[in-house]
Scaffold this motif. Structure first.
Motif, PDB file in Angstrom:
ATOM      1  N   ARG A   1       0.850  -1.203   0.000  1.00  0.00           N
ATOM      2  CA  ARG A   1       0.000   0.000   0.000  1.00  0.00           C
ATOM      3  C   ARG A   1       0.884   1.251   0.000  1.00  0.00           C
ATOM      4  O   ARG A   1       0.548   2.249  -0.650  1.00  0.00           O
ATOM      5  N   LEU A   2       1.984   1.209   0.722  1.00  0.00           N
ATOM      6  CA  LEU A   2       2.904   2.337   0.748  1.00  0.00           C
ATOM      7  C   LEU A   2       3.460   2.611  -0.644  1.00  0.00           C
ATOM      8  O   LEU A   2       3.516   3.764  -1.088  1.00  0.00           O
ATOM      9  N   LEU A   3       3.860   1.550  -1.355  1.00  0.00           N
ATOM     10  CA  LEU A   3       4.430   1.726  -2.678  1.00  0.00           C
ATOM     11  C   LEU A   3       3.381   2.177  -3.695  1.00  0.00           C
ATOM     12  O   LEU A   3       3.674   2.964  -4.591  1.00  0.00           O
ATOM     13  N   ARG A   4       2.160   1.703  -3.544  1.00  0.00           N
ATOM     14  CA  ARG A   4       1.121   2.066  -4.518  1.00  0.00           C
ATOM     15  C   ARG A   4       0.584   3.475  -4.301  1.00  0.00           C
ATOM     16  O   ARG A   4       0.381   4.239  -5.255  1.00  0.00           O
ATOM     17  N   PHE A   5       0.340   3.838  -3.047  1.00  0.00           N
ATOM     18  CA  PHE A   5      -0.316   5.113  -2.763  1.00  0.00           C
ATOM     19  C   PHE A   5       0.610   6.168  -2.167  1.00  0.00           C
ATOM     20  O   PHE A   5       0.191   7.300  -1.944  1.00  0.00           O
TER      21      PHE A   5
ATOM     22  N   ILE B   1      -9.088   3.313   1.533  1.00  0.00           N
ATOM     23  CA  ILE B   1      -9.055   2.534   0.298  1.00  0.00           C
ATOM     24  C   ILE B   1     -10.462   2.382  -0.262  1.00  0.00           C
ATOM     25  O   ILE B   1     -10.690   2.521  -1.468  1.00  0.00           O
ATOM     26  N   ARG B   2     -11.424   2.123   0.615  1.00  0.00           N
ATOM     27  CA  ARG B   2     -12.819   2.034   0.169  1.00  0.00           C
ATOM     28  C   ARG B   2     -13.274   3.354  -0.456  1.00  0.00           C
ATOM     29  O   ARG B   2     -13.948   3.373  -1.494  1.00  0.00           O
ATOM     30  N   LYS B   3     -12.880   4.457   0.169  1.00  0.00           N
ATOM     31  CA  LYS B   3     -13.253   5.773  -0.352  1.00  0.00           C
ATOM     32  C   LYS B   3     -12.608   6.011  -1.709  1.00  0.00           C
ATOM     33  O   LYS B   3     -13.240   6.571  -2.622  1.00  0.00           O
ATOM     34  N   TYR B   4     -11.352   5.596  -1.861  1.00  0.00           N
ATOM     35  CA  TYR B   4     -10.646   5.747  -3.130  1.00  0.00           C
ATOM     36  C   TYR B   4     -11.337   4.951  -4.235  1.00  0.00           C
ATOM     37  O   TYR B   4     -11.576   5.471  -5.343  1.00  0.00           O
ATOM     38  N   VAL B   5     -11.685   3.709  -3.943  1.00  0.00           N
ATOM     39  CA  VAL B   5     -12.328   2.861  -4.950  1.00  0.00           C
ATOM     40  C   VAL B   5     -13.705   3.410  -5.309  1.00  0.00           C
ATOM     41  O   VAL B   5     -14.101   3.409  -6.481  1.00  0.00           O
ATOM     42  N   GLU B   6     -14.441   3.897  -4.318  1.00  0.00           N
ATOM     43  CA  GLU B   6     -15.757   4.471  -4.579  1.00  0.00           C
ATOM     44  C   GLU B   6     -15.665   5.734  -5.440  1.00  0.00           C
ATOM     45  O   GLU B   6     -16.599   6.065  -6.179  1.00  0.00           O
TER      46      GLU B   6
ATOM     47  N   VAL C   1       0.038   1.499 -10.632  1.00  0.00           N
ATOM     48  CA  VAL C   1      -0.163   0.051 -10.786  1.00  0.00           C
ATOM     49  C   VAL C   1       0.095  -0.667  -9.472  1.00  0.00           C
ATOM     50  O   VAL C   1       0.899  -0.228  -8.641  1.00  0.00           O
ATOM     51  N   SER C   2      -0.606  -1.763  -9.280  1.00  0.00           N
ATOM     52  CA  SER C   2      -0.369  -2.641  -8.132  1.00  0.00           C
ATOM     53  C   SER C   2      -0.570  -4.080  -8.583  1.00  0.00           C
ATOM     54  O   SER C   2      -1.416  -4.370  -9.433  1.00  0.00           O
ATOM     55  N   VAL C   3       0.227  -4.984  -8.013  1.00  0.00           N
ATOM     56  CA  VAL C   3       0.159  -6.412  -8.336  1.00  0.00           C
ATOM     57  C   VAL C   3       0.165  -7.195  -7.032  1.00  0.00           C
ATOM     58  O   VAL C   3       0.962  -6.903  -6.131  1.00  0.00           O
ATOM     59  N   SER C   4      -0.707  -8.179  -6.919  1.00  0.00           N
ATOM     60  CA  SER C   4      -0.749  -9.023  -5.726  1.00  0.00           C
ATOM     61  C   SER C   4       0.589  -9.712  -5.525  1.00  0.00           C
ATOM     62  O   SER C   4       1.259 -10.096  -6.498  1.00  0.00           O
TER      63      SER C   4
ATOM     64  N   MET D   1       4.473   8.867 -14.466  1.00  0.00           N
ATOM     65  CA  MET D   1       4.379   7.995 -13.300  1.00  0.00           C
ATOM     66  C   MET D   1       5.065   8.703 -12.142  1.00  0.00           C
ATOM     67  O   MET D   1       6.130   9.306 -12.316  1.00  0.00           O
ATOM     68  N   HIS D   2       4.449   8.644 -10.978  1.00  0.00           N
ATOM     69  CA  HIS D   2       5.022   9.222  -9.766  1.00  0.00           C
ATOM     70  C   HIS D   2       5.046   8.144  -8.698  1.00  0.00           C
ATOM     71  O   HIS D   2       4.041   7.462  -8.478  1.00  0.00           O
ATOM     72  N   CYS D   3       6.189   7.981  -8.031  1.00  0.00           N
ATOM     73  CA  CYS D   3       6.297   6.939  -7.016  1.00  0.00           C
ATOM     74  C   CYS D   3       7.424   7.279  -6.046  1.00  0.00           C
ATOM     75  O   CYS D   3       8.183   8.230  -6.248  1.00  0.00           O
ATOM     76  N   LEU D   4       7.509   6.501  -4.992  1.00  0.00           N
ATOM     77  CA  LEU D   4       8.642   6.621  -4.081  1.00  0.00           C
ATOM     78  C   LEU D   4       9.899   6.145  -4.796  1.00  0.00           C
ATOM     79  O   LEU D   4       9.854   5.202  -5.593  1.00  0.00           O
ATOM     80  N   ALA D   5      11.006   6.775  -4.506  1.00  0.00           N
ATOM     81  CA  ALA D   5      12.262   6.374  -5.142  1.00  0.00           C
ATOM     82  C   ALA D   5      12.653   4.952  -4.769  1.00  0.00           C
ATOM     83  O   ALA D   5      13.424   4.309  -5.476  1.00  0.00           O
ATOM     84  N   SER D   6      12.100   4.446  -3.664  1.00  0.00           N
ATOM     85  CA  SER D   6      12.396   3.085  -3.220  1.00  0.00           C
ATOM     86  C   SER D   6      11.523   2.040  -3.913  1.00  0.00           C
ATOM     87  O   SER D   6      11.709   0.835  -3.698  1.00  0.00           O
TER      88      SER D   6
END
Length: 221
Positions: free
Chosen positions: A48-52, A61-66, A113-116, A146-151
């Motif tokens: 979740r940290l890497l995705r958001f 997360i529910r609010k985001y999906v809604e 993007v996120s992958v299980s 694309m924007h993300c954490l450098a890690s």
């Protein structure tokens, strides 16, 4: 969990290369909102940290999906062999800012993007990115961000593989890719890929429904 438990596998080619899983990317709709929610709620805190960019609690997360607007943005998904949503790509469109010198188009797009965890290492993230990129081309958008954490090594890997320009600063990374204009080939490819993914989605959905029905029959194990 084995790769074959997630996707069917293509046979190895004569060159001796390892078989690769068959990955179909389908455009999602509001009807898939509950599956998208299940996917995000299944992400661990580190994912979740890497995705958001932060560890979002379940309520946010529910609010985001809604709040996903399927009429404005595009959301793409990859389903496992057992009809589980294991990868989600969100392509968000926004107006070009005045100081954005990378394009003269009215809109730009940002991809997330996120992958299980059990479905990683199979190229799902990159396939989702490719699907988003070709849609941008065909929608007359020539700059994809694309924007993300450098890690976030996964996103950085996708960015490098796609040839994106990457800028790192203060623990974060921004990357952008200049896209070619649409062509008859790119339009046909997107349409064909979506049609094949739709057939794959329908087959998996029907197979899952059949299994659920059989489970209610007397004597079924």
């Amino acid at each position: 969990m084995k790769s074959s438990d997630v996707f069917p596998v293509q046979p190895a080619d004569p060159s001796g290369q390892h078989p690769r899983p068959v990955i179909r990317v389908k455009e999602l709709s509001a009807n898939d909102r509950h599956r998208i929610l299940r996917h995000f709620l299944g992400l661990e805190d580190s994912d979740r940290l890497l995705r958001f960019g932060t560890v979002l609690p379940d309520a946010l997360i529910r609010k985001y999906v809604e709040s996903l607007d399927f009429s404005r943005d595009k959301v793409f998904g990859v389903f496992s062999h057992h009809f589980r949503l294991v990868g989600v790509g969100h392509l968000a469109f926004m107006a070009r800012k005045d100081y954005d010198d990378n394009t003269e188009k009215r809109q730009v797009a940002e991809f997330g993007v996120s992958v299980s965890s059990y479905a990683r290492g199979k190229g799902i993230g990159f396939r989702l990115f490719q699907r988003g990129a070709i849609h941008c081309r065909n929608a007359d958008v020539d700059t994809l961000y694309m924007h993300c954490l450098a890690s976030n090594q996964t996103m950085i890997h996708i960015a490098k593989k796609a040839g994106m320009q990457i800028h790192r600063e203060y623990g974060e990374a921004d990357a952008y890719l200049k896209l070619r204009p649409a062509s008859a080939k790119s339009i046909l490819k997107e349409a064909m890929d979506e049609q094949v993914a739709f057939l794959d989605y329908t087959w998996k959905a029907n197979a899952r429904a059949a299994v659920k029905l059989l489970r209610h029959l007397p004597g079924f194990k």
